[in-house]
Design a protein around this motif. Sequence first.
Motif, mmCIF file in Angstrom:
data_model
loop_
_atom_site.group_PDB
_atom_site.id
_atom_site.type_symbol
_atom_site.label_atom_id
_atom_site.label_comp_id
_atom_site.label_asym_id
_atom_site.label_seq_id
_atom_site.Cartn_x
_atom_site.Cartn_y
_atom_site.Cartn_z
ATOM 1 N N UNK A 162 38.452 2.256 45.901
ATOM 2 C CA UNK A 162 39.338 1.101 45.775
ATOM 3 C C UNK A 162 38.556 -0.142 45.344
ATOM 4 N N UNK A 163 37.339 -0.285 45.895
ATOM 5 C CA UNK A 163 36.498 -1.430 45.525
ATOM 6 C C UNK A 163 36.104 -1.359 44.057
ATOM 7 N N UNK A 164 35.724 -0.156 43.595
ATOM 8 C CA UNK A 164 35.353 0.002 42.184
ATOM 9 C C UNK A 164 36.551 -0.249 41.270
ATOM 10 N N UNK A 165 37.718 0.225 41.711
ATOM 11 C CA UNK A 165 38.921 -0.011 40.914
ATOM 12 C C UNK A 165 39.230 -1.501 40.817
ATOM 13 N N UNK A 166 39.015 -2.226 41.920
ATOM 14 C CA UNK A 166 39.243 -3.668 41.894
ATOM 15 C C UNK A 166 38.242 -4.367 40.983
ATOM 16 N N UNK A 167 36.976 -3.899 41.002
ATOM 17 C CA UNK A 167 35.979 -4.472 40.098
ATOM 18 C C UNK A 167 36.341 -4.207 38.646
ATOM 19 N N UNK A 168 36.815 -2.977 38.361
ATOM 20 C CA UNK A 168 37.242 -2.656 36.994
ATOM 21 C C UNK A 168 38.424 -3.528 36.581
ATOM 22 N N UNK A 172 38.418 -6.115 33.553
ATOM 23 C CA UNK A 172 39.400 -6.040 32.467
ATOM 24 C C UNK A 172 40.128 -7.366 32.287
ATOM 25 N N UNK A 173 40.472 -8.004 33.414
ATOM 26 C CA UNK A 173 41.149 -9.302 33.330
ATOM 27 C C UNK A 173 40.227 -10.339 32.700
ATOM 28 N N UNK A 174 38.955 -10.340 33.121
ATOM 29 C CA UNK A 174 37.995 -11.287 32.558
ATOM 30 C C UNK A 174 37.800 -11.068 31.066
ATOM 31 N N UNK A 175 37.690 -9.787 30.661
ATOM 32 C CA UNK A 175 37.527 -9.493 29.235
ATOM 33 C C UNK A 175 38.751 -9.919 28.436
ATOM 34 N N UNK A 176 39.947 -9.695 29.008
ATOM 35 C CA UNK A 176 41.168 -10.079 28.306
ATOM 36 C C UNK A 176 41.284 -11.597 28.207
ATOM 37 N N UNK A 177 40.896 -12.290 29.276
ATOM 38 C CA UNK A 177 40.927 -13.751 29.227
ATOM 39 C C UNK A 177 39.958 -14.280 28.176
#
Length: 388
Positions: A162-168, A172-177
């Motif tokens: 779950x932690x790794x999924x949250x980091x991913x 992804x949000x940071x890359x999209x921003x």
Amino acid sequence: MKSAAPWAALAFALGLLLIWGGASVPRGISGSLLVPPLALTCAGVVVRRSHPIASLALGTVGIGLDIAVGPSLATVLVFTDNLYAAALYGPARLSRWLLGLTSVLAVLAGAVTAFVAHDLRMVAVIGIQAGLVLVTPVTTALVLRQQRDQAETERARAEQVAHLAELDRQAAISAERTRMARELHDMIANHFSAIAIQSTAALSREDLDPATIRKIMESVRANSVKGMAEMRSMIGLLRQEGDEPDATRLRLADSEGLVERSRQAGMDVELRVDGAPRELPAPVDLAGYRILQEALTNALKHGDSPAKVHIAYKPEHVTLTVDNVVSDGQARLPGSEAGLVGMEERATLVGGTFEAGLSTPGPRGHAGRQQKWRVEVTLPAPVEEDVA
């Protein structure tokens, strides 16, 4: 953690009933002597979770005394809980040690009884009984302990996943921003820089004739309309579902339009294209278009005329070079250096290279010499061979 004292009191009360009912080996002694061993084993029940080793110690002393004066069924039954608690809540090494020790004791109990009674059948009878009392509680505790440890391992693994999924997700949000910020900067900066420069020129000069002012305002309007159109196009892409490519995507082959807008904004731009323009991969096409757009915007904001654009279509890649004169005075519009970062990011994302900086200046000692700023980009674009 709930206290085990009530269970210990209940075990002690039931044990007294068993002793009073005669559930012990008769040796002609007072039944009151069987109470202290029972009390010791029940005291072990009180500390079974907090101090499992102490619980085992109390139970061992209690069963030893009980065997000496009895034994009684009540103390034997409570002692099984002492063994169970020590194996379940104690150190893992103690659990394995108890399993071996109780197994040996069960076999020895059967062998000794058979030797004393001169009956080999007692090996099985007493051995099985001793095994039920000694080995079964330890084995049960080991099985539960393994299940508990496995559950904790699975829980930790699930938390890690779950932690790794949250980091991913955050990546992804940071890359999209970052991508959206880069698109908005490249899209808006070109048009609004031209609008700002043209409107500043129109406001700062009072000698302009109506025809010139009208031409400037037409260019301002054209840049405004184009900027709004590109903004609507980007909003449409953000709202569109699926992965279908946009039919009107931006292409490097449309560089003439970018050059013409820069000319309308007052920048003298020369365009040279070597090689035949061809279909490029969509990411490379967009990267090349946006880099050229940002390079011309920087030339308009920080440089002077003329600017030279050179696009070369080669078999394995496409090169884009933009040269412009750098003025010694203050830039016409302030800059944040976000454009250079965005251009480098675009080139890197498609596997290309990016270089930007001052080219070789003129002779030293020449007052007011002109320096040139160069942006040079290489984007991979291998020619696809037709397969017959």
